[in-house]
Design a protein around this motif. Structure first.
Motif, PDB file in Angstrom:
ATOM      1  N   ARG A   2       0.812  -1.212   0.000  1.00  0.00           N
ATOM      2  CA  ARG A   2       0.000   0.000   0.000  1.00  0.00           C
ATOM      3  C   ARG A   2       0.851   1.271   0.000  1.00  0.00           C
ATOM      4  N   VAL A   3       0.479   2.235  -0.832  1.00  0.00           N
ATOM      5  CA  VAL A   3       1.081   3.562  -0.819  1.00  0.00           C
ATOM      6  C   VAL A   3       0.412   4.375   0.285  1.00  0.00           C
ATOM      7  N   VAL A   4       1.207   4.944   1.181  1.00  0.00           N
ATOM      8  CA  VAL A   4       0.647   5.681   2.326  1.00  0.00           C
ATOM      9  C   VAL A   4       1.154   7.124   2.374  1.00  0.00           C
ATOM     10  N   GLY A   5       1.814   7.570   1.321  1.00  0.00           N
ATOM     11  CA  GLY A   5       2.284   8.946   1.313  1.00  0.00           C
ATOM     12  C   GLY A   5       3.437   9.132   0.348  1.00  0.00           C
ATOM     13  N   ALA A   6       4.153  10.248   0.519  1.00  0.00           N
ATOM     14  CA  ALA A   6       5.245  10.579  -0.409  1.00  0.00           C
ATOM     15  C   ALA A   6       6.391  11.236   0.339  1.00  0.00           C
ATOM     16  N   ARG A   7       7.612  10.970  -0.118  1.00  0.00           N
ATOM     17  CA  ARG A   7       8.802  11.668   0.348  1.00  0.00           C
ATOM     18  C   ARG A   7       9.023  12.852  -0.595  1.00  0.00           C
ATOM     19  N   VAL A   8       9.079  14.073  -0.029  1.00  0.00           N
ATOM     20  CA  VAL A   8       9.166  15.270  -0.861  1.00  0.00           C
ATOM     21  C   VAL A   8      10.439  16.050  -0.569  1.00  0.00           C
TER      22      VAL A   8
ATOM     23  N   THR B 137       3.348  11.113 -16.006  1.00  0.00           N
ATOM     24  CA  THR B 137       2.617  10.012 -15.372  1.00  0.00           C
ATOM     25  C   THR B 137       3.439   8.730 -15.328  1.00  0.00           C
ATOM     26  N   ASP B 138       4.061   8.361 -16.428  1.00  0.00           N
ATOM     27  CA  ASP B 138       4.838   7.121 -16.458  1.00  0.00           C
ATOM     28  C   ASP B 138       5.984   7.159 -15.450  1.00  0.00           C
ATOM     29  N   ASP B 139       6.625   8.327 -15.319  1.00  0.00           N
ATOM     30  CA  ASP B 139       7.766   8.461 -14.403  1.00  0.00           C
ATOM     31  C   ASP B 139       7.322   8.309 -12.944  1.00  0.00           C
ATOM     32  N   THR B 140       6.267   9.042 -12.573  1.00  0.00           N
ATOM     33  CA  THR B 140       5.817   8.984 -11.177  1.00  0.00           C
ATOM     34  C   THR B 140       5.178   7.642 -10.853  1.00  0.00           C
ATOM     35  N   GLN B 141       4.449   7.084 -11.798  1.00  0.00           N
ATOM     36  CA  GLN B 141       3.847   5.771 -11.598  1.00  0.00           C
ATOM     37  C   GLN B 141       4.938   4.709 -11.441  1.00  0.00           C
ATOM     38  N   GLY B 142       6.040   4.896 -12.173  1.00  0.00           N
ATOM     39  CA  GLY B 142       7.140   3.942 -12.126  1.00  0.00           C
ATOM     40  C   GLY B 142       7.848   3.894 -10.785  1.00  0.00           C
ATOM     41  N   LEU B 143       7.650   4.895  -9.917  1.00  0.00           N
ATOM     42  CA  LEU B 143       8.235   4.850  -8.584  1.00  0.00           C
ATOM     43  C   LEU B 143       7.608   3.755  -7.734  1.00  0.00           C
ATOM     44  N   VAL B 144       6.429   3.279  -8.161  1.00  0.00           N
ATOM     45  CA  VAL B 144       5.678   2.318  -7.360  1.00  0.00           C
ATOM     46  C   VAL B 144       5.601   0.944  -8.007  1.00  0.00           C
TER      47      VAL B 144
END
Length: 569
Positions: free
Chosen positions: A210-216, A240-247
């Motif tokens: 589960r994604v529960v947040g972000a490191r900024v 979108t592809d770049d940020t989605q690819g973090l997960v």
């Protein structure tokens, strides 16, 4: 959204790691869809944050054709649902949500074939007009009408006599896209959203799957911290592809970038009281009235290079000039071009090799628990995309979430706009400025124009226009910092105003004056002030040089010679 309020938002976003303080929804991406999602969530009573890596609307959402339209070409593709939805949104924006920002504009559709073309095109126009009425409110624009050759030439004397046999005049609407995004974010803030630009997501936080947040990463002071949220909405457009690819790399939406460029030329370069829509072999070319200017575009070509700073090449500019000159009595040349800008459309990838044929419809997906991705779509239907994304987020939250109310939530500046417009002569008298100045401010700030005028009332020097940009007052620079989250010269000259594309020198002469105004408000020292000006001048020079290059690759290499600005240590 003052500098102090940004600091408060940063503090509260950082505190979401404390027990019980997590957000309901974190929006990643400060373009029109992300801003719309923040407003949708906040106006439902959710605890929401929105972060943007650079400036609000710094990507696609400040580099569009600046049209709110149904998309005539989608009728030919038989995509009636998309057209109907877009026309309903057009009516809402004109009549209720943002009448100060979205206004009707007339266009000519040229006819070049006798007998069959007029009835064929008019059938489409009748359908276009009718679809705009199906939402239960007005379409916001007049109906189309047929024009003879003589009437066409009377409306647009600058056209070649033999360029058409007649035309059909129809209406769509235009908007300052960057200001629309800004007012969406500000309205979301009004309803409690925590908003911070220059806050880059470096990774997503996960607990199991589960994604529960972000490191900024705060690019203004180099600090990093975590933001916790029950749901994260990825609204990053061409990224979108770049940020989605973090997960995950499973079940991903695929977004393909298509580059479109636009030229800005003075309004006096050819005579016309209306805009034009022209067909080319690759795309649709618009000639759009824009204050004292024309915006002419666009191209539609695949782009696989830098997404932050897409560059217009010499061949792009030649393509537009070649096609528009086919219908103009006096051809336009490079010397007539005041400004050039390039943007990327986030298209859902399909089987077609042509970006012009890829879908403009949007998709909302839930690739992993806690992460929602919204992609595709177009500027006109941002509100529907935002609603669909937050509907999906609401479905997963424990408590019942109210339905969306953004179809009846006015943006800042809309409330009281018409009454304020009717008082424009009185305002001009009261504040000691010309009524044309008041009208320009009303078209940019709506009923909040009085806040800008109050700055002038307190300091008459702020009534002076900026050098090389007579349409914009120094007070607007103050307002950009104190109310609109501008942190750098580039933010003011490129998005809070449109000086970078509307002035002959692209804002070079205005930059030092803007720096002098911003410096005390943002506590810049002399080193930072010089760096801001130097960066802006270098950016303009890099863009000019890139526009002389023969192709995308060489143009991109030149433009990337100037990196993004970072604050002085």
């Amino acid at each position: 959204m003052s500098p102090a309020e940004r600091e408060i938002a940063l503090k509260e976003l950082g505190e979401t790691t404390a027990h019980g303080k997590e957000l309901d929804v974190l929006i990643v991406g400060g373009g029109v869809v992300g801003a719309g999602a923040a407003l949708d969530a906040a106006s439902r009573g959710l605890k929401v944050g929105i972060v943007e890596a650079r400036d609000w609307a710094s990507g696609t959402s400040s580099r569009s054709s600046k049209l709110i339209h149904g998309g005539l070409r989608y009728l030919e593709m038989l995509d009636f649902g998309l057209v109907k939805e877009a026309l309903q949104e057009r009516g809402l924006l004109i009549e209720r949500l943002a009448p100060h920002l979205v206004r009707p504009v007339p266009f000519l559709y040229p006819l070049t074939h006798r007998f069959w073309e007029r009835p064929y095109v008019e059938a489409g126009m009748i359908l276009y007009d009718t679809m705009g009425l199906t939402s239960g409110h007005g379409r916001g624009v007049p109906a189309h009408k047929n024009l003879s050759h003589k009437a066409t030439m009377r409306a647009a004397p600058g056209l070649k006599d033999d360029s058409m046999i007649g035309s059909i005049q129809y209406y769509d609407a235009q908007v300052d896209d960057a200001r629309l995004v800004l007012e969406l974010v500000r309205t979301a803030s009004k309803y409690g959203a925590l908003a911070a630009n220059r806050l880059e997501v470096e990774d997503f936080i996960r607990e199991g799957e589960r994604v529960v947040g972000a490191r900024v990463h705060n690019l203004e002071n180099n600090e990093k911290f975590d933001i916790r949220a029950k749901q994260v909405v990825n609204a990053t457009g061409v990224w979108t592809d770049d940020t989605q690819g973090l997960v995950t790399d499973r079940g991903q939406l695929k977004v393909r970038a298509s580059k479109g460029i636009h030229l800005v030329v003075p309004r006096d370069r050819f005579q016309s009281t209306v805009g034009l829509i022209l067909r080319t072999e690759k795309s649709v070319l618009f000639v759009i009235p824009w204050g004292r200017h024309w915006i002419i575009g666009t191209t539609d070509t695949d782009w696989n290079l830098d997404k932050a700073h897409p560059a217009a090449s010499s061949s792009d500019i030649d393509y537009i000039l070649e096609h528009v000159n086919k219908v103009l009595k006096r051809p336009l040349s490079r010397e007539d071009v005041e400004g050039v800008y390039a943007g990327l459309r986030p298209l859902l990838a399909g089987e077609s090799d042509s970006t012009a044929k890829l879908s403009r419809e949007h998709v909302v997906a839930h690739p992993v628990p806690g992460l929602i991705v919204v992609a595709g779509g177009k500027l006109t239907t941002y509100r529907v995309m935002a609603k669909d994304a937050i509907d999906e987020a609401a479905r997963t939250l424990d408590e019942r979430v109210p339905d969306s109310v953004t179809n009846r939530t006015e943006l800042l500046g809309a409330d009281g706009y018409f009454a304020t417009w009717n008082k424009r002569a009185q305002l001009a008298h009261d504040y000691g400025v010309h009524v044309a100045r008041v009208e320009h401010l009303l078209h940019r700030y709506g009923s909040m124009a009085t806040e800008v005028l109050d700055i002038i009332k307190n300091d008459r020097s702020m009534a002076q226009p900026l050098p090389g940009a007579d349409d914009y007052l120094r007070a607007e620079v103050v307002y950009a910092v104190s109310h609109e989250a501008a942190l750098h010269i580039d933010d003011v000259l490129t998005r809070r105003t449109r000086i970078s594309i509307e002035s002959w020198d692209r804002g070079v002469s205005a930059a030092p004056v803007v720096a002098d105004i911003m410096a005390p408000l943002l506590k810049w020292n002399s080193k930072q002030k010089k760096k801001e000006v130097d960066y802006y001048l270098a950016r303009v020079e890099a863009e000019r040089l890139s526009q002389e290059q023969p192709d995308d690759k060489s143009a991109d290499a030149v433009r990337l010679g100037v990196p993004d600005i970072v604050p002085v240590d």
